[in-house]
Design an enzyme around this catalytic site. Structure first.
Site, PDB file in Angstrom:
ATOM      1  N   LEU A  30      37.834 -55.771 -86.894  1.00  0.00           N
ATOM      2  CA  LEU A  30      38.949 -55.419 -85.934  1.00  0.00           C
ATOM      3  C   LEU A  30      38.352 -54.554 -84.840  1.00  0.00           C
ATOM      4  CD1 LEU A  30      41.675 -54.130 -88.465  1.00  0.00           C
ATOM      5  CD2 LEU A  30      41.554 -56.357 -87.444  1.00  0.00           C
ATOM      6  N   HIS A  34      42.984 -55.456 -81.632  1.00  0.00           N
ATOM      7  CA  HIS A  34      44.011 -55.483 -82.968  1.00  0.00           C
ATOM      8  C   HIS A  34      44.958 -54.468 -83.153  1.00  0.00           C
ATOM      9  CE1 HIS A  34      40.464 -58.147 -84.251  1.00  0.00           C
ATOM     10  NE2 HIS A  34      41.547 -59.087 -84.363  1.00  0.00           N
TER      11      HIS A  34
END
Ligand code: PAF
Length: 282
Positions: A30, A34
């Site tokens: 991530l 995100h």
């Protein structure tokens, strides 16, 4: 944040949700892009659930499935800090059981643009997202506009199958110099990184010409290619101007004067990373 490893735990969590549920599907590794999806989801829903699943069916045998970054512990901390309520991180068996025999094809869109270079990619994306949507049953699904074709294709899938979920696109998050955030940026060496920003510069150059009134398709595309060449980006999959709603090619009469709201899409390889980016011209 609850960490849900299997369908049963997910079902129990889902049954406890009153109000609206927003879903952020990811493959992990991530980054701020995100987290922007989680932030947008939180504004719309009472419960936010993310998934982390590196989906084997969307990678071809020669692609980066085995080296795709897996940073689950760190991802979990980031999601927790972002205020995500639950994380579904299933195994391959949990998603595909003892061998899934179903395929989902969204055509011709799935074989166009990135699909020309990754022929089975969008079948894998469509299948896993359909399974995840059936399991999570969210009201909304949040996806990044960086993967422009993925957003349009999944909107089509949802409409075609009458799935009761709204697909919400969230603007691309960029580095200070404009490079679009991507989990695959981790593959870039420092020299690649300097080259990679050329993709964003190409988009900006076309946007600038567009704002200056240029409407000839070939001139706009040539200017993008020229900028890519100046950054020595030569391994280009495509540079295309398409209809921003459908991704269909522009009509013949638009070749001389591009119409209302086109999107410029670029896919190119820099070092060992395949990067994509886009800009809606309006
Ligand atoms: O965009 C991604 O990370 C993936 O394609 C998705 C939507 C999570 C499906 O595996």
């Amino acid at each position: 944040m609850e960490r849900l490893m299997d369908r049963q735990a997910l079902r129990r969590w889902r049954m406890g949700c009153g109000g609206r549920v927003a879903f952020v599907p990811t493959m992990g590794a991530l980054h701020a892009g995100h987290l922007a999806l989680v932030a947008a989801a939180r504004q719309h829903a009472d419960h936010v659930i993310a998934s982390i699943f590196v989906n084997p069916s969307q990678f071809a045998p020669n692609e980066d499935f085995s080296r795709y970054p897996r940073t689950l512990e760190q991802d979990q901390v980031l999601l927790e800090q972002a205020g995500c309520g639950a994380l579904f991180c299933p195994s391959v068996a949990e998603i595909y059981g003892d061998g899934c025999q179903t395929t989902l094809r969204v055509e011709p869109l799935g074989s166009d643009l990135c699909g020309r270079f990754r022929p089975t990619h969008f079948q894998g994306v469509a299948l896993v997202v359909a399974i995840l949507l059936n399991l999570v049953r969210p009201d909304q699904m949040f996806l990044g506009w960086k993967d422009y074709q993925q957003v349009i294709l999944l909107r089509k899938l949802v409409r075609d199958l009458a799935l009761p979920v709204e697909v919400v696109g969230v603007p691309t998050v960029r580095e200070a110099d404009g490079l679009a955030l991507s989990s695959r940026n981790r593959y870039l060496t420092p020299a690649d990184r300097q080259q990679a920003v050329g993709i964003c510069r190409a988009l900006e150059s076309v946007q600038c010409s567009w704002q200056g009134g240029e409407r000839r398709l070939e001139v706009l595309l040539a200017s993008a290619r020229q900028v890519l060449a100046s950054f020595e980006i030569r391994d280009i999959d495509y540079v295309e101007l398409r209809d921003a709603e459908t991704l269909e090619p522009l009509l013949a009469q638009e070749q001389q004067s591009v119409g209302q709201r086109p999107v410029l899409l670029i896919a190119a390889r820099v070092g060992s990373a395949r990067l994509i980016d886009n800009r809606v011209l309006s």
